[in-house]
Design a protein around this motif. Structure first.
Motif, mmCIF file in Angstrom:
data_model
loop_
_atom_site.group_PDB
_atom_site.id
_atom_site.type_symbol
_atom_site.label_atom_id
_atom_site.label_comp_id
_atom_site.label_asym_id
_atom_site.label_seq_id
_atom_site.Cartn_x
_atom_site.Cartn_y
_atom_site.Cartn_z
ATOM 1 N N LEU A 73 0.833 -1.206 0.000
ATOM 2 C CA LEU A 73 0.000 0.000 0.000
ATOM 3 C C LEU A 73 0.867 1.256 0.000
ATOM 4 C CD1 LEU A 73 -2.817 -0.959 2.510
ATOM 5 C CD2 LEU A 73 -2.993 -0.800 0.029
ATOM 6 N N ARG A 74 1.969 1.234 0.743
ATOM 7 C CA ARG A 74 2.897 2.378 0.750
ATOM 8 C C ARG A 74 3.484 2.606 -0.642
ATOM 9 N NH1 ARG A 74 3.748 3.746 6.093
ATOM 10 N NH2 ARG A 74 3.477 2.028 7.526
ATOM 11 N N ASP A 75 3.871 1.515 -1.308
ATOM 12 C CA ASP A 75 4.408 1.634 -2.669
ATOM 13 C C ASP A 75 3.376 2.259 -3.608
ATOM 14 O OD1 ASP A 75 6.707 0.415 -1.725
ATOM 15 O OD2 ASP A 75 6.268 -1.537 -2.645
ATOM 16 N N THR A 76 2.131 1.820 -3.467
ATOM 17 C CA THR A 76 1.053 2.362 -4.292
ATOM 18 C C THR A 76 0.834 3.840 -3.986
ATOM 19 O OG1 THR A 76 0.000 0.201 -4.370
ATOM 20 C CG2 THR A 76 -1.382 2.096 -4.931
ATOM 21 N N THR A 98 -2.846 -3.388 -9.798
ATOM 22 C CA THR A 98 -2.967 -4.829 -10.046
ATOM 23 C C THR A 98 -2.304 -5.609 -8.923
ATOM 24 O OG1 THR A 98 -2.936 -4.424 -12.419
ATOM 25 C CG2 THR A 98 -2.455 -6.665 -11.705
ATOM 26 N N GLU A 99 -1.146 -5.148 -8.478
ATOM 27 C CA GLU A 99 -0.413 -5.842 -7.417
ATOM 28 C C GLU A 99 -1.173 -5.830 -6.088
ATOM 29 O OE1 GLU A 99 3.615 -4.363 -7.179
ATOM 30 O OE2 GLU A 99 3.739 -4.349 -9.355
ATOM 31 N N ILE A 100 -1.724 -4.661 -5.702
ATOM 32 C CA ILE A 100 -2.442 -4.640 -4.418
ATOM 33 C C ILE A 100 -3.709 -5.476 -4.488
ATOM 34 C CG2 ILE A 100 -1.480 -2.454 -3.593
ATOM 35 C CD1 ILE A 100 -4.186 -1.151 -4.195
ATOM 36 N N THR A 101 -4.320 -5.533 -5.660
ATOM 37 C CA THR A 101 -5.527 -6.351 -5.823
ATOM 38 C C THR A 101 -5.172 -7.835 -5.701
ATOM 39 O OG1 THR A 101 -6.551 -4.660 -7.182
ATOM 40 C CG2 THR A 101 -7.439 -6.899 -7.383
#
Length: 121
Positions: A73-76, A98-101
């Motif tokens: 989430l921090r990266d996003t 896409t990655e967090i999903t």
């Protein structure tokens, strides 16, 4: 699309301060950033979406290490901040969404639907 509908129905049935609901709300806040990029939202509206994603991180970071999901989430949120600051100009949904999903759906069953017991004050 069906996967998201199931997610929303399940999230609605979770206890609001359960880990499943906390992580779900954080995921939803950050996914809204991807939606904003895809629909070319900018200015104050984009700033509000980025802020919502960032504000969701501390509640997730407060969960136990085994179930939290704050690094992605921090990266996003960092990517969202760069986009809002004008460091990115393309109108494609960032790969972080896409990655967090994927991470969220991979963890979903392990996330408790009820809060941990709290100590009596």
């Amino acid at each position: 699309m069906g996967r998201f509908v199931v997610f929303i129905i399940v999230l609605a049935s979770c206890v609001p301060d359960s880990p499943r609901a906390i992580v779900g709300r954080a995921w939803e806040a950050c996914v809204r950033f991807g939606e904003a990029v895809g629909t070319r939202v900018n200015g104050a509206r984009l700033d509000a979406v980025v802020s919502a994603c960032r504000r969701a991180i501390p509640t997730v970071a407060a969960l136990s290490t085994a179930i939290r999901y704050d690094k992605i989430l921090r990266d996003t949120a960092m990517e969202a901040g760069d986009y809002a600051a004008g460091k990115r100009f393309e109108y494609e949904i960032p790969s972080e969404i896409t990655e967090i999903t994927k991470e969220y759906f991979d963890r979903w069953q392990r996330l408790p639907p009820v809060p941990a017991e709290r100590e009596t004050p």
